[in-house]
Design a protein around this motif. Structure first.
Motif, PDB file in Angstrom:
ATOM      1  N   MET A 146     -45.007 -10.953 -88.557  1.00 52.06           N
ATOM      2  CA  MET A 146     -45.864 -11.476 -89.599  1.00 52.06           C
ATOM      3  C   MET A 146     -47.304 -11.091 -89.282  1.00 52.06           C
ATOM      4  N   GLN A 147     -47.972 -10.527 -90.266  1.00 54.51           N
ATOM      5  CA  GLN A 147     -49.349 -10.099 -90.097  1.00 54.51           C
ATOM      6  C   GLN A 147     -50.261 -11.024 -90.892  1.00 54.51           C
ATOM      7  N   ILE A 148     -51.317 -11.527 -90.250  1.00 57.58           N
ATOM      8  CA  ILE A 148     -52.281 -12.394 -90.911  1.00 57.58           C
ATOM      9  C   ILE A 148     -53.618 -11.656 -90.955  1.00 57.58           C
ATOM     10  N   THR A 149     -54.157 -11.478 -92.166  1.00 57.07           N
ATOM     11  CA  THR A 149     -55.429 -10.802 -92.354  1.00 57.07           C
ATOM     12  C   THR A 149     -56.430 -11.795 -92.926  1.00 57.07           C
ATOM     13  N   VAL A 150     -57.627 -11.829 -92.360  1.00 61.48           N
ATOM     14  CA  VAL A 150     -58.675 -12.737 -92.829  1.00 61.48           C
ATOM     15  C   VAL A 150     -59.838 -11.908 -93.349  1.00 61.48           C
ATOM     16  N   LYS A 151     -60.239 -12.177 -94.597  1.00 60.34           N
ATOM     17  CA  LYS A 151     -61.359 -11.486 -95.227  1.00 60.34           C
ATOM     18  C   LYS A 151     -62.390 -12.513 -95.669  1.00 60.34           C
ATOM     19  N   GLY A 152     -63.601 -12.057 -95.871  1.00 58.94           N
ATOM     20  CA  GLY A 152     -64.662 -12.928 -96.363  1.00 58.94           C
ATOM     21  C   GLY A 152     -65.242 -12.390 -97.654  1.00 58.94           C
ATOM     22  N   HIS A 153     -65.569 -13.288 -98.565  1.00 56.40           N
ATOM     23  CA  HIS A 153     -66.225 -12.936 -99.817  1.00 56.40           C
ATOM     24  C   HIS A 153     -67.467 -13.814 -99.909  1.00 56.40           C
ATOM     25  N   ASN A 154     -68.636 -13.207 -99.813  1.00 55.75           N
ATOM     26  CA  ASN A 154     -69.916 -13.929 -99.767  1.00 55.75           C
ATOM     27  C   ASN A 154     -70.051 -14.786 -98.514  1.00 55.75           C
ATOM     28  N   VAL A 155     -69.297 -14.468 -97.495  1.00 56.12           N
ATOM     29  CA  VAL A 155     -69.395 -15.186 -96.225  1.00 56.12           C
ATOM     30  C   VAL A 155     -68.967 -14.238 -95.112  1.00 56.12           C
ATOM     31  N   ASP A 156     -69.660 -14.326 -93.995  1.00 58.07           N
ATOM     32  CA  ASP A 156     -69.265 -13.535 -92.829  1.00 58.07           C
ATOM     33  C   ASP A 156     -68.147 -14.268 -92.105  1.00 58.07           C
ATOM     34  N   VAL A 157     -67.072 -13.572 -91.851  1.00 54.30           N
ATOM     35  CA  VAL A 157     -65.955 -14.169 -91.116  1.00 54.30           C
ATOM     36  C   VAL A 157     -66.269 -14.029 -89.629  1.00 54.30           C
ATOM     37  N   THR A 158     -66.670 -15.138 -89.039  1.00 49.64           N
ATOM     38  CA  THR A 158     -67.002 -15.132 -87.620  1.00 49.64           C
ATOM     39  C   THR A 158     -65.721 -15.105 -86.793  1.00 49.64           C
ATOM     40  N   GLN A 159     -65.874 -14.835 -85.527  1.00 54.79           N
ATOM     41  CA  GLN A 159     -64.711 -14.828 -84.626  1.00 54.79           C
ATOM     42  C   GLN A 159     -64.078 -16.214 -84.581  1.00 54.79           C
ATOM     43  N   ALA A 160     -64.913 -17.258 -84.654  1.00 53.28           N
ATOM     44  CA  ALA A 160     -64.391 -18.629 -84.638  1.00 53.28           C
ATOM     45  C   ALA A 160     -63.523 -18.906 -85.862  1.00 53.28           C
ATOM     46  N   LEU A 161     -63.983 -18.478 -87.040  1.00 55.03           N
ATOM     47  CA  LEU A 161     -63.184 -18.662 -88.259  1.00 55.03           C
ATOM     48  C   LEU A 161     -61.895 -17.855 -88.194  1.00 55.03           C
ATOM     49  N   ASN A 162     -61.996 -16.628 -87.746  1.00 55.41           N
ATOM     50  CA  ASN A 162     -60.819 -15.770 -87.625  1.00 55.41           C
ATOM     51  C   ASN A 162     -59.795 -16.379 -86.667  1.00 55.41           C
ATOM     52  N   ASP A 163     -60.258 -16.835 -85.514  1.00 52.38           N
ATOM     53  CA  ASP A 163     -59.365 -17.465 -84.543  1.00 52.38           C
ATOM     54  C   ASP A 163     -58.746 -18.742 -85.100  1.00 52.38           C
ATOM     55  N   TYR A 164     -59.549 -19.553 -85.803  1.00 51.78           N
ATOM     56  CA  TYR A 164     -59.053 -20.803 -86.374  1.00 51.78           C
ATOM     57  C   TYR A 164     -57.912 -20.541 -87.351  1.00 51.78           C
ATOM     58  N   VAL A 165     -58.124 -19.589 -88.262  1.00 54.36           N
ATOM     59  CA  VAL A 165     -57.093 -19.256 -89.249  1.00 54.36           C
ATOM     60  C   VAL A 165     -55.841 -18.725 -88.554  1.00 54.36           C
ATOM     61  N   ASN A 166     -56.013 -17.772 -87.650  1.00 54.25           N
ATOM     62  CA  ASN A 166     -54.861 -17.182 -86.965  1.00 54.25           C
ATOM     63  C   ASN A 166     -54.098 -18.209 -86.139  1.00 54.25           C
ATOM     64  N   ASP A 167     -54.797 -19.052 -85.394  1.00 50.69           N
ATOM     65  CA  ASP A 167     -54.131 -20.071 -84.576  1.00 50.69           C
ATOM     66  C   ASP A 167     -53.359 -21.062 -85.434  1.00 50.69           C
ATOM     67  N   LYS A 168     -54.021 -21.589 -86.469  1.00 51.41           N
ATOM     68  CA  LYS A 168     -53.384 -22.587 -87.327  1.00 51.41           C
ATOM     69  C   LYS A 168     -52.158 -22.008 -88.038  1.00 51.41           C
ATOM     70  N   PHE A 169     -52.322 -20.849 -88.652  1.00 48.54           N
ATOM     71  CA  PHE A 169     -51.226 -20.253 -89.411  1.00 48.54           C
ATOM     72  C   PHE A 169     -50.073 -19.860 -88.491  1.00 48.54           C
ATOM     73  N   THR A 170     -50.387 -19.290 -87.339  1.00 45.92           N
ATOM     74  CA  THR A 170     -49.335 -18.860 -86.420  1.00 45.92           C
ATOM     75  C   THR A 170     -48.528 -20.056 -85.924  1.00 45.92           C
ATOM     76  N   LYS A 171     -49.203 -21.130 -85.534  1.00 51.72           N
ATOM     77  CA  LYS A 171     -48.504 -22.311 -85.018  1.00 51.72           C
ATOM     78  C   LYS A 171     -47.657 -22.991 -86.089  1.00 51.72           C
ATOM     79  N   LYS A 172     -48.208 -23.110 -87.291  1.00 47.09           N
ATOM     80  CA  LYS A 172     -47.528 -23.871 -88.338  1.00 47.09           C
ATOM     81  C   LYS A 172     -46.420 -23.070 -89.028  1.00 47.09           C
TER      82      LYS A 172
END
Length: 95
Positions: free
Chosen positions: A1-27
């Protein structure tokens, strides 16, 4: 499973990217059998923080979104919606 994080009018910081990947991967890890990819788009418009997801599963594609006052809260609500979609799709496949 591949999770891609993009931003629209917002910079996707490493913290946001990690948060999304960690949450989605675990759940979603338990239900990840038929999931090809998930694309998460984060956006900010005035006071609305929006998180959208496009879920690509075998044989279908789903779209959902969540709007909250906080981007992290929007990601959490989005994750709950994505899990419900995946579980519902798996139940339909088993019938």
């Amino acid at each position: 499973m591949q999770i891609t994080v993009k931003g629209h009018n917002v910079d996707v910081t490493q913290a946001l990217n990690d948060y999304v990947n960690d949450k989605f991967t675990k759940k979603i890890d338990r239900q990840s059998d038929g999931i090809k990819a998930i694309q998460v788009t984060l956006s900010v418009e005035k006071t609305e923080q929006k998180a959208e997801a496009v879920i690509d599963v075998v044989g279908d594609t789903f779209h959902t979104e969540a709007i909250e006052q906080d981007l992290y809260a929007a990601i959490d609500v989005l994750l709950d919606k994505v899990v419900r979609i995946i579980v519902k799709h798996k139940e339909k496949q088993q019938k």
